[in-house]
Design an enzyme around this catalytic site. Structure first.
Site, mmCIF file in Angstrom:
data_model
loop_
_atom_site.group_PDB
_atom_site.id
_atom_site.type_symbol
_atom_site.label_atom_id
_atom_site.label_comp_id
_atom_site.label_asym_id
_atom_site.label_seq_id
_atom_site.Cartn_x
_atom_site.Cartn_y
_atom_site.Cartn_z
ATOM 1 N N GLY A 11 0.795 -1.253 0.101
ATOM 2 C CA GLY A 11 0.210 0.036 -0.162
ATOM 3 C C GLY A 11 0.877 1.299 0.096
ATOM 4 O O GLY A 11 0.250 2.390 0.362
ATOM 5 N N SER A 12 1.972 1.188 -0.326
ATOM 6 C CA SER A 12 2.842 2.405 -0.378
ATOM 7 C C SER A 12 2.303 3.487 -1.519
ATOM 8 O O SER A 12 2.724 4.674 -1.118
ATOM 9 C CB SER A 12 4.320 2.156 -0.804
ATOM 10 O OG SER A 12 4.491 1.682 -2.253
ATOM 11 N N MET A 92 -3.609 -6.908 -7.702
ATOM 12 C CA MET A 92 -2.825 -7.925 -8.649
ATOM 13 C C MET A 92 -3.995 -9.032 -9.267
ATOM 14 O O MET A 92 -3.753 -10.221 -9.166
ATOM 15 C CB MET A 92 -1.855 -8.641 -7.837
ATOM 16 C CG MET A 92 -0.676 -7.732 -7.273
ATOM 17 S SD MET A 92 -0.101 -6.687 -8.485
ATOM 18 C CE MET A 92 1.263 -7.482 -9.454
ATOM 19 N N ASN A 109 -5.212 2.502 -13.591
ATOM 20 C CA ASN A 109 -4.323 1.516 -12.928
ATOM 21 C C ASN A 109 -2.901 2.107 -12.781
ATOM 22 O O ASN A 109 -2.611 3.019 -13.831
ATOM 23 C CB ASN A 109 -4.263 0.211 -13.831
ATOM 24 C CG ASN A 109 -3.378 -0.819 -13.174
ATOM 25 O OD1 ASN A 109 -3.258 -1.268 -12.120
ATOM 26 N ND2 ASN A 109 -2.563 -1.429 -14.102
ATOM 27 N N HIS A 111 1.436 1.061 -13.222
ATOM 28 C CA HIS A 111 1.880 -0.028 -13.621
ATOM 29 C C HIS A 111 3.506 0.241 -13.591
ATOM 30 O O HIS A 111 3.993 1.356 -13.943
ATOM 31 C CB HIS A 111 1.802 -0.434 -15.022
ATOM 32 C CG HIS A 111 2.372 -1.895 -15.469
ATOM 33 N ND1 HIS A 111 1.901 -3.044 -15.078
ATOM 34 C CD2 HIS A 111 3.529 -1.835 -16.064
ATOM 35 C CE1 HIS A 111 2.656 -3.925 -15.365
ATOM 36 N NE2 HIS A 111 3.724 -3.310 -16.135
ATOM 37 N N THR A 143 -8.652 -0.777 -19.450
ATOM 38 C CA THR A 143 -9.597 -1.664 -20.521
ATOM 39 C C THR A 143 -9.542 -3.069 -20.449
ATOM 40 O O THR A 143 -8.696 -3.631 -19.628
ATOM 41 C CB THR A 143 -9.498 -0.996 -21.899
ATOM 42 O OG1 THR A 143 -8.170 -1.444 -22.271
ATOM 43 C CG2 THR A 143 -9.494 0.584 -22.062
ATOM 44 N N GLU A 145 -7.994 -4.998 -22.122
ATOM 45 C CA GLU A 145 -6.558 -5.193 -22.699
ATOM 46 C C GLU A 145 -5.812 -5.083 -21.431
ATOM 47 O O GLU A 145 -5.635 -4.003 -21.014
ATOM 48 C CB GLU A 145 -6.132 -4.502 -23.588
ATOM 49 C CG GLU A 145 -4.975 -4.945 -24.286
ATOM 50 C CD GLU A 145 -4.166 -3.970 -25.472
ATOM 51 O OE1 GLU A 145 -2.951 -4.357 -25.715
ATOM 52 O OE2 GLU A 145 -5.170 -3.299 -26.038
ATOM 53 N N ASP A 147 -3.183 -3.879 -19.177
ATOM 54 C CA ASP A 147 -2.248 -3.046 -19.384
ATOM 55 C C ASP A 147 -2.232 -2.375 -20.396
ATOM 56 O O ASP A 147 -1.219 -1.620 -20.967
ATOM 57 C CB ASP A 147 -0.840 -3.722 -18.830
ATOM 58 C CG ASP A 147 -0.597 -4.114 -17.246
ATOM 59 O OD1 ASP A 147 -1.429 -3.592 -16.459
ATOM 60 O OD2 ASP A 147 0.232 -5.124 -16.943
ATOM 61 N N GLU A 176 6.646 6.167 -8.862
ATOM 62 C CA GLU A 176 5.174 5.789 -8.671
ATOM 63 C C GLU A 176 4.518 6.914 -7.811
ATOM 64 O O GLU A 176 3.440 7.351 -7.875
ATOM 65 C CB GLU A 176 5.114 4.625 -8.302
ATOM 66 C CG GLU A 176 5.321 3.609 -9.318
ATOM 67 C CD GLU A 176 4.934 2.025 -9.083
ATOM 68 O OE1 GLU A 176 4.587 1.317 -9.779
ATOM 69 O OE2 GLU A 176 5.312 1.628 -7.837
HETATM 70 C C1 GAR Z 1 3.549 -1.027 -7.642
HETATM 71 O O1 GAR Z 1 4.778 -1.079 -7.879
HETATM 72 C C2 GAR Z 1 2.624 -0.952 -8.827
HETATM 73 O O2 GAR Z 1 3.026 -0.468 -9.894
HETATM 74 C C3 GAR Z 1 2.387 -2.520 -8.904
HETATM 75 O O3 GAR Z 1 2.297 -3.041 -7.560
HETATM 76 C C4 GAR Z 1 3.238 -2.262 -6.798
HETATM 77 C C5 GAR Z 1 2.191 -1.951 -5.434
HETATM 78 O O4 GAR Z 1 3.008 -1.436 -4.335
HETATM 79 N N1 GAR Z 1 1.381 -2.846 -9.810
HETATM 80 C C6 GAR Z 1 1.289 -3.952 -10.557
HETATM 81 O O5 GAR Z 1 2.197 -4.568 -10.809
HETATM 82 C C7 GAR Z 1 -0.027 -3.960 -11.451
HETATM 83 N N2 GAR Z 1 0.230 -4.757 -12.507
HETATM 84 P P1 GAR Z 1 2.236 -0.874 -3.194
HETATM 85 O O6 GAR Z 1 1.027 -1.947 -2.801
HETATM 86 O O7 GAR Z 1 3.261 -0.606 -2.374
HETATM 87 O O8 GAR Z 1 1.545 0.352 -3.632
#
Ligand code: GAR
Length: 191
Positions: A11-12, A92, A109, A111, A143, A145, A147, A176
């Site tokens: 959850g960062s 996920m 989303n 990524h 969408t 598709e 990502d 991010e």
């Molecule tokens: C993040 O790096 C995000 O980009 C990735 O999961 C992590 C969640 O981190 N998402 C994916 O890979 C989606 N396909 P967080 O729980 O610390 O926010």
């Protein structure tokens, strides 16, 4: 703008969004609820810390997608929040047409790569193993598709000679944490 966050992990990124809100840097956006498909996910601990209801929602019966009864539970619970924006922050699971149609045009989303490169699982590891010199992160509309939806914004990260997979991951995560709140703030201002 009412925002619902859904995530599976530590959850960062949800924390970065909530911290931005606390600092008055999330525009007109307000996080109204956090949901997780994992009862032990760190993201749920943010609820009490930031005064936002946070709840585990059973995603069964599937392991990697949201469909069937689990999808129906998510649609009902998220609809009850009357969201203007649904943010998948480390969720996920693959979302299917039922959920997408229930919140058409409202789901974004995050990524951890510069899409369309390295979609799917472990975007950072994929980029590292491929040996690219620039990677980063992407916020896009969701969408069917995986990502593949329209890109809202991206932030680049350079792979430096001394980097390791861990140091690269730390840089992508930092990118991010800046990018996602900024995109939400912008969307909330109608941009
Ligand atoms: C993040 O790096 C995000 O980009 C990735 O999961 C992590 C969640 O981190 N998402 C994916 O890979 C989606 N396909 P967080 O729980 O610390 O926010």
């Amino acid at each position: 703008m009412r925002v619902v966050i859904i995530g599976s992990g530590r959850g960062s990124n949800a924390e970065a969004i909530l911290a931005a809100q606390q600092a008055g840097k999330l525009g007109r956006a307000q996080v109204v609820r956090i949901f997780s498909d994992r009862a032990d996910a760190g993201i749920l601990a943010l609820g009490p810390r930031f005064g936002v209801p946070a709840e585990y929602l059973d995603p069964a019966p599937f392991k990697t997608k949201l469909e069937g009864e689990g999808e129906a539970r998510y649609i009902a619970a998220v609809q009850a929040c009357a969201p203007d924006l649904v943010v998948l922050a480390g969720f996920m699971r693959v979302v299917k047409p039922g959920f997408l149609n229930a919140f058409a045009g409202k789901i974004i989303n995050l990524h951890p790569s510069l899409l369309p490169s390295f979609p799917g699982l472990d975007g950072i590891g994929q980029a590292w193993r491929r040996g690219v010199k620039i990677t980063g992160c992407t916020v896009h509309r969701v969408t069917l598709e995986v990502d593949g939806g329209p890109i809202l914004d991206q932030q680049a990260v350079r792979v430096e000679p001394g980097d390791t997979l861990d140091s690269l991951a730390a840089k992508v995560h930092a990118a991010e944490h800046a990018l996602l709140p900024a995109v939400i703030a912008r969307l909330s201002e109608g941009a």
